[in-house]
Design a protein around this motif. Structure first.
Motif: not given
Length: 761
Positions: A62-65, A72-82, A89-93, A390-398
């Motif tokens: 994903a590219d959340p712009n 990064l964290r994942m809930d019990s239902k397997g949904r990814l959050y960044a 801001k927190v995004l759910r994918f 899953y990997l989170a990055t910075a500069n830019p955030g992807k």
């Protein structure tokens, strides 16, 4: 069959390494992590033992712009959050990687995330240091305010207590499910930087700036009651400044990553003592946020937590066994570790910066560079379902994902190699392993005459797939580059251990970079002296300037000189009648050189050999066999020792003029005239080839005294002198005079005269 080819190639490599004196063929060989690390890998992993192989599947999820993603964290239902920014801001994918804003506040950064057993999300923000609670339905509220600038990490224990790691006071807070909290543990450090729970449920705290890993016992904390800190113990003091990540596996082994150079090498400060100054690096924002193009700038606070800004000192990874024994697993002087996780096979993964690289520790001695993201830093790692990481990055955030299995196709492009000279390119050979499943490796080669491969290079030639060697079909040029394409349709892992390309540089003539004639009367060490009294006085030699290209490649030049034992003269000695010449020369083919020294007199046309077959770069000779006069030297260099006769090349260079003067000056018209109470001694000094340098006199074998010529300057081939003697006793006297020219030739003469007593009145 492949193994047989490898053995043959190894034997061939041993034969190739034998010296071939008259052979220009060379080999560009890449075989280790440092060599391959300069290339570009796409879907190819590079191991620290120097092997290239297909990498695990790695794609952008994903590219959340956003400019930054921090956690990064994942809930019990397997949904990814960044979590990221800015604003916080927190995004759910969803499963396809499409992001949706799950939480947003006016804070600058959302920097830490944690889920409780009911999938309530806790978000730590900066720089106001708030913790928000977000229900699974997306309703948010301020949950806890520790009144600190930084919230670095969040962790929830089995009793539902939220632990909050903060700075600037290095405090860890415990917060009950109802939002009531208090200081649980004060580290005596500036920052509690990272958190984890060990196998016994104790809280592990990583700190800054002493780089400590502290174990804190948790007492109580069930229901609404807040836990209390029991005994605390420093499990390990790292050699780095900041413990950025803590991880505990199922066996209870603790893994820790630490970065940065400590400001002072002092041990842990005991409670009650003042803490050392320091803070994780921050970036200064002057007036507005770094928003997306076209957005209206927003006023922002001045300090933004940004742990990877201007950090030096590299990083290390430590493994602490359940019994407490530590071990350094990995170290780097350049890469900085910001996140750790485990692969599906249980291997430790490292998210690094500032090249956005994902590294896997394969064993205690081997690690692999699995992928380089399009971002500068890998800031978060979390395991998903079906073995995906899953990997989170910075500069830019992807967000990227590391999947099971291996890439079915990947490529690796080497760095461009500079042969320094226009060259013909020969056989490409390589060595690798195959697991027998049918994986295929194909090579391509291209050449050019610019340092950076571009459209003006030749097209890729190939494919070449025979490890036993194939001649590449590329035009002659100065630079070359190879590319390996791995094709593994069924997931096998063929690998490459080394690659070699033969090339033949065009023979070029040697160059003589400079010639320095020493002052007359100097003999270089190693040349026999003429018989004479006393020990020769040491004299430093003046050395020629080397070619700038050689100076730039000083290490290579030094290695070449040591290889061929070509040394400059270490010392000179004063020796009348000797002349010494020193020169600098090089050959771009690294050929052995021989020199011939010629001379001719001024006005003459014929060069005569002074000395031939000279191997060293200096020569001394006795000039007494040469007539006085002005001369010129010519140094001729040839690379014949390293080339066939019809391919040998020569070059030559002339020196400045120099003079040979061995004839001493003459003293003429030496006379002494009485003039009352004074005696006037007069004489002329003449030299046919050199200026007069000095004159001195001695009366009746007394001390030598300096004589000054008429006009006061000694600057001509003829000088006239007058010496006035006073207060001589009556009787016979002798005055001796001695004259030197600029080549230390001398002549002496004397005259005897009688003085009378003064007349009586």
């Amino acid at each position: 069959m492949w193994r047989t080819i490898q053995v043959c190639l190894l034997a061939a490599g041993m034969l190739i390494s034998l010296p071939a004196r008259a052979e220009h063929t060379r080999f560009w060989r890449q075989s280790d992590f440092g060599d391959f690390g300069k290339g570009t890998a796409k879907g190819v992993a590079l191991r620290s033992d120097g092997k290239l192989m297909p990498a695990p599947r790695f794609t952008q999820f994903a590219d959340p712009n956003l400019a930054y993603l921090w956690a990064l964290r994942m809930d019990s239902k397997g949904r990814l959050y960044a979590a990221g920014g800015s604003n916080a801001k927190v995004l759910r994918f969803d499963e396809a990687g499409k992001p949706a804003t799950f939480f947003e506040s006016q804070d600058l950064e959302a920097q830490a995330l944690a889920f409780d057993a009911h999938d309530n999300l806790y978000v730590g923000t900066a720089p106001d240091g708030k913790v928000y609670k977000v229900t699974p339905e997306g309703k948010s509220s301020v949950f806890f305010e520790p009144k600190t600038k930084y919230i670095w990490a969040l962790a929830i224990d089995s009793n539902g207590t939220l632990f909050v790691a903060t700075g600037d006071k290095g405090e860890v807070f415990a917060v009950a499910p109802d939002g009531k909290g208090q200081v649980f543990y004060k580290t005596e450090e500036n920052h509690a930087r990272s958190l984890a729970f060990d196998a016994k449920g104790n809280l592990m705290v990583g700190t800054d700036p002493s780089g400590l890993i502290i174990r804190v016992e948790i007492k109580g904390g069930k229901g609404a009651a807040l836990p209390e800190a029991g005994t605390s113990f420093v499990v390990y003091e790292t050699s780095k400044k900041e413990v950025t990540s803590l991880l505990v596996d199922r066996s209870g082994t603790i893994y820790a990553a630490a970065i940065g150079e400590k400001r002072r090498p002092t041990p842990f400060v005991m409670p009650g003592a003042p803490a050392a100054p320091g803070t994780p690096a921050t970036i200064v924002v002057t007036g507005q946020s770094a928003g997306q193009p076209g957005q209206t700038p927003q006023p922002q606070p001045t300090l933004v937590p940004q742990p990877f800004q201007t950090i030096t000192g590299g990083s290390e990874v430590y493994r602490i066994a359940p019994d407490g024994s530590p071990q350094v697993l990995w170290t780097s002087r350049e890469e900085l570790i910001y996140a750790m996780g485990f692969s599906a096979s249980g291997k430790l993964l490292l998210g690094t910066g500032n090249h956005g690289e994902l590294i896997q520790l394969d064993s205690e001695d081997v690690f692999s560079s699995l992928a380089k993201t399009a971002s500068a830093q890998v800031t978060g790692l979390v395991a998903g379902s079906n073995g995906t990481v899953y990997l989170a990055t910075a500069n830019p955030g992807k967000v990227f994902q590391l999947g099971l299995g291996f890439e079915t196709e990947g490529s690796f492009e080497s760095q461009a190699f500079d042969a320094k000279i226009f060259s013909r390119w020969g056989r490409l050979t390589w060595w690798g392993d195959n697991d027998g499943s049918g994986g295929k490796i194909e090579f391509f080669v291209r050449t050019g005459n610019t340092s950076t491969p571009e459209k003006n290079w030749s097209p890729w030639a190939g494919p070449y797939s025979n490890p036993g060697g194939e001649t590449v079909n590329c035009p002659a040029a100065r630079f070359v580059q190879w590319k390996a394409v791995f094709r593994s349709p069924t997931g096998e892992q063929p690998n490459i251990s080394w690659v070699s390309i033969a090339y033949l540089p065009k023979n070029v003539a040697p160059e003589i970079d400079g010639i320095v004639l020493q002052d007359p009367g100097i003999r270089a060490q190693g040349f026999p002296s003429q018989p004479g009294p006393g020990q020769a006085q040491p004299v430093p030699l003046r050395m020629p300037q080397a070619n700038p290209a050689i100076v730039a490649a000083a290490a290579a030049a030094q290695e070449y000189q040591q290889k061929h034992k070509q040394e400059s003269p270490s010392q000179g000695f004063a020796q009348k009648g000797f002349q010494t010449v020193v020169w600098a020369a090089h050959d771009d083919n690294d050929d052995d050189l021989l020199f011939t020294i010629y001379y001719r007199g001024e006005g003459e046309k014929t060069w005569r050999i002074l000395k031939d077959k000279v191997e060293q770069r200096f020569y001394s000779w006795d000039t007494n066999s040469m007539a006085d006069g002005a001369y010129i030297l010519k140094i001729q260099a040839t690379d014949a020792p390293s080339n066939p006769p019809d391919e040998a090349l020569t070059t030559q260079r002339e020196s400045d003029h120099f003079a040979v003067v061995n004839t001493p000056p003459a003293i003429q018209n030496l006379r002494a005239d009485n003039a009352g109470a004074e005696v006037h001694v007069r004489f002329d000094a003449r030299d046919p080839s050199s200026d007069i340098a000095s004159a001195e006199y001695s009366v009746d074998a007394g001390d030598w005294m300096q004589a000054v010529p008429a006009g006061g300057l000694t600057d001509a081939r003829q000088e006239s002198y007058e010496i006035v003697l006073r207060n001589l006793s009556p009787g016979e006297h002798t005055i001796a005079v001695q004259v030197y020219d600029r080549y230390d030739n001398s002549v002496s003469a004397k005259v005897t005269f009688t003085t009378r007593p003064p007349a009586s009145h």
